[in-house]
Design a protein around this motif. Structure first.
Motif, PDB file in Angstrom:
ATOM      1  N   ARG A  80      -1.039  -6.815  -5.096  1.00 21.75           N
ATOM      2  CA  ARG A  80      -1.365  -7.952  -4.237  1.00 21.75           C
ATOM      3  C   ARG A  80      -0.952  -9.213  -4.977  1.00 21.75           C
ATOM      4  O   ARG A  80      -0.996  -9.265  -6.210  1.00 21.75           O
ATOM      5  CB  ARG A  80      -2.848  -7.987  -3.885  1.00 21.75           C
ATOM      6  CG  ARG A  80      -3.793  -8.097  -5.082  1.00 21.75           C
ATOM      7  CD  ARG A  80      -5.234  -8.123  -4.614  1.00 21.75           C
ATOM      8  NE  ARG A  80      -6.187  -8.184  -5.722  1.00 21.75           N
ATOM      9  CZ  ARG A  80      -6.614  -9.324  -6.289  1.00 21.75           C
ATOM     10  NH1 ARG A  80      -6.149 -10.487  -5.843  1.00 21.75           N
ATOM     11  NH2 ARG A  80      -7.492  -9.298  -7.266  1.00 21.75           N
ATOM     12  N   ASP A  84      -1.552   7.627   0.811  1.00 22.62           N
ATOM     13  CA  ASP A  84      -3.016   7.583   0.814  1.00 22.62           C
ATOM     14  C   ASP A  84      -3.598   6.189   1.011  1.00 22.62           C
ATOM     15  O   ASP A  84      -4.814   6.010   0.969  1.00 22.62           O
ATOM     16  CB  ASP A  84      -3.559   8.173  -0.496  1.00 22.62           C
ATOM     17  CG  ASP A  84      -3.007   7.478  -1.736  1.00 22.62           C
ATOM     18  OD1 ASP A  84      -2.349   6.420  -1.589  1.00 22.62           O
ATOM     19  OD2 ASP A  84      -3.230   7.992  -2.848  1.00 22.62           O
ATOM     20  N   GLY A  85      -2.744   5.172   1.240  1.00 22.24           N
ATOM     21  CA  GLY A  85      -3.250   3.821   1.454  1.00 22.24           C
ATOM     22  C   GLY A  85      -3.680   3.101   0.200  1.00 22.24           C
ATOM     23  O   GLY A  85      -4.258   2.011   0.273  1.00 22.24           O
ATOM     24  N   LYS A  86      -3.401   3.648  -0.959  1.00 24.19           N
ATOM     25  CA  LYS A  86      -3.790   3.024  -2.219  1.00 24.19           C
ATOM     26  C   LYS A  86      -3.113   1.674  -2.379  1.00 24.19           C
ATOM     27  O   LYS A  86      -1.927   1.521  -2.104  1.00 24.19           O
ATOM     28  CB  LYS A  86      -3.415   3.943  -3.388  1.00 24.19           C
ATOM     29  CG  LYS A  86      -3.741   3.362  -4.758  1.00 24.19           C
ATOM     30  CD  LYS A  86      -3.274   4.298  -5.866  1.00 24.19           C
ATOM     31  CE  LYS A  86      -3.547   3.687  -7.232  1.00 24.19           C
ATOM     32  NZ  LYS A  86      -3.077   4.566  -8.333  1.00 24.19           N
ATOM     33  N   LEU A  87      -3.884   0.676  -2.819  1.00 29.60           N
ATOM     34  CA  LEU A  87      -3.335  -0.642  -3.074  1.00 29.60           C
ATOM     35  C   LEU A  87      -2.412  -0.581  -4.292  1.00 29.60           C
ATOM     36  O   LEU A  87      -2.829  -0.200  -5.388  1.00 29.60           O
ATOM     37  CB  LEU A  87      -4.449  -1.650  -3.327  1.00 29.60           C
ATOM     38  CG  LEU A  87      -4.018  -3.077  -3.671  1.00 29.60           C
ATOM     39  CD1 LEU A  87      -3.323  -3.734  -2.486  1.00 29.60           C
ATOM     40  CD2 LEU A  87      -5.215  -3.913  -4.120  1.00 29.60           C
ATOM     41  N   PHE A 138       0.834  -1.193   0.000  1.00 30.52           N
ATOM     42  CA  PHE A 138       0.000   0.000   0.000  1.00 30.52           C
ATOM     43  C   PHE A 138       0.874   1.251   0.000  1.00 30.52           C
ATOM     44  O   PHE A 138       1.961   1.261   0.574  1.00 30.52           O
ATOM     45  CB  PHE A 138      -0.915   0.024   1.231  1.00 30.52           C
ATOM     46  CG  PHE A 138      -1.801  -1.180   1.354  1.00 30.52           C
ATOM     47  CD1 PHE A 138      -3.063  -1.195   0.787  1.00 30.52           C
ATOM     48  CD2 PHE A 138      -1.362  -2.308   2.031  1.00 30.52           C
ATOM     49  CE1 PHE A 138      -3.874  -2.321   0.894  1.00 30.52           C
ATOM     50  CE2 PHE A 138      -2.162  -3.433   2.143  1.00 30.52           C
ATOM     51  CZ  PHE A 138      -3.425  -3.438   1.573  1.00 30.52           C
ATOM     52  N   ALA A 139       0.390   2.296  -0.623  1.00 25.34           N
ATOM     53  CA  ALA A 139       1.111   3.564  -0.648  1.00 25.34           C
ATOM     54  C   ALA A 139       1.025   4.237   0.713  1.00 25.34           C
ATOM     55  O   ALA A 139      -0.053   4.276   1.326  1.00 25.34           O
ATOM     56  CB  ALA A 139       0.542   4.485  -1.723  1.00 25.34           C
ATOM     57  N   LEU A 140       2.140   4.760   1.196  1.00 22.37           N
ATOM     58  CA  LEU A 140       2.144   5.445   2.487  1.00 22.37           C
ATOM     59  C   LEU A 140       1.256   6.688   2.472  1.00 22.37           C
ATOM     60  O   LEU A 140       0.595   7.000   3.461  1.00 22.37           O
ATOM     61  CB  LEU A 140       3.572   5.861   2.854  1.00 22.37           C
ATOM     62  CG  LEU A 140       4.500   4.777   3.394  1.00 22.37           C
ATOM     63  CD1 LEU A 140       5.899   5.346   3.586  1.00 22.37           C
ATOM     64  CD2 LEU A 140       3.972   4.231   4.717  1.00 22.37           C
TER      65      LEU A 140
END
Length: 227
Positions: A18, A12-15, A8-10
């Motif tokens: 996986r 904004d939490g974007k995936l 995940f991106a620091l």
């Protein structure tokens, strides 16, 4: 399926990606460098694997099979290329990670029968320090060989944290101890019962603030400024 590991991106939490179908990952992933190239090491229920941190692609894997199907303790990586994995019935094992023709090569350096199934292990200099059970003993073993240097009773099974000068130990009964480890033994300088059983969570140190918890309470302690 397909969510064994995710990135995940620091900001904004974007995936970001996986991958894989790994089961029961208790241990924290480790970001390491092998010959200057980054890899993510993940300990799964039955495998130790290396992943490409950008894509999640599998770079290498080796079986780490524990008797109860659970690998819990986070592996310990050292800058000299040694990766130590501690489990339960399978004991402890250390691998040397090197690069050959652009690919990571794992070479088993040593293996012993020391069962450190759930608690943290730290490396300080030429030794690993952890807590073995039945009976519970703080145990030191040589990083180069895996041979036991010494064992000391007096605490229940404990998580170990290394600071610049001392070891911080928090055992399952909620006893916190400050100690100094040497090649020949362990000197406990102070100990106190702070929490209730079961205090499974490893302690966290931020500056000189130490955070500890059991199943119901979280406490923050001021260990004082360094000398």
């Amino acid at each position: 399926k397909g969510f064994g590991v995710a990135a995940f991106a620091l900001a904004d939490g974007k995936l970001l990606w996986r991958a894989h179908d790994f089961e029961e990952i208790y241990a924290s992933p480790l970001l390491i460098e092998v010959a200057g190239e980054p890899e993510v090491v993940v300990l799964t229920a039955e495998l130790l694997v290396g992943l490409d941190p950008v894509t999640g692609a599998l770079l290498w894997s080796t079986p780490i099979v524990n008797g109860n199907g659970q690998n819990i303790a986070t592996p310990v990586w050292s800058s000299d290329g040694l990766l130590c994995v501690t489990t339960g019935m399978a004991g402890s094992v250390a691998f040397r990670l090197t690069k050959e023709a652009g690919k990571t090569k794992l070479t088993e350096v040593w293996k012993n029968d020391k069962q450190i199934s759930q608690t943290t292990v730290v490396r300080v200099g030429d030794f690993y320090y952890g807590s073995t059970g039945d009976p519970a003993q703080v145990t030191a073993f040589h990083a180069a060989t895996g041979a036991v240097a010494w064992q000391k009773e007096g605490l229940s099974v404990a998580n170990v944290l290394a600071t610049d000068k001392t070891l911080v130990l928090l055992d399952y009964d909620g006893v916190l101890a400050l100690a100094t480890a040497t090649p020949t033994g362990l000197e406990i300088h102070a100990r106190t019962t702070l929490l209730q059983p079961q205090a499974f969570t490893p302690p966290t140190l931020d500056g000189h603030a130490l955070y500890v918890r059991d199943l119901k309470h979280i406490k923050a302690l001021d260990l004082g400024k360094p000398d």
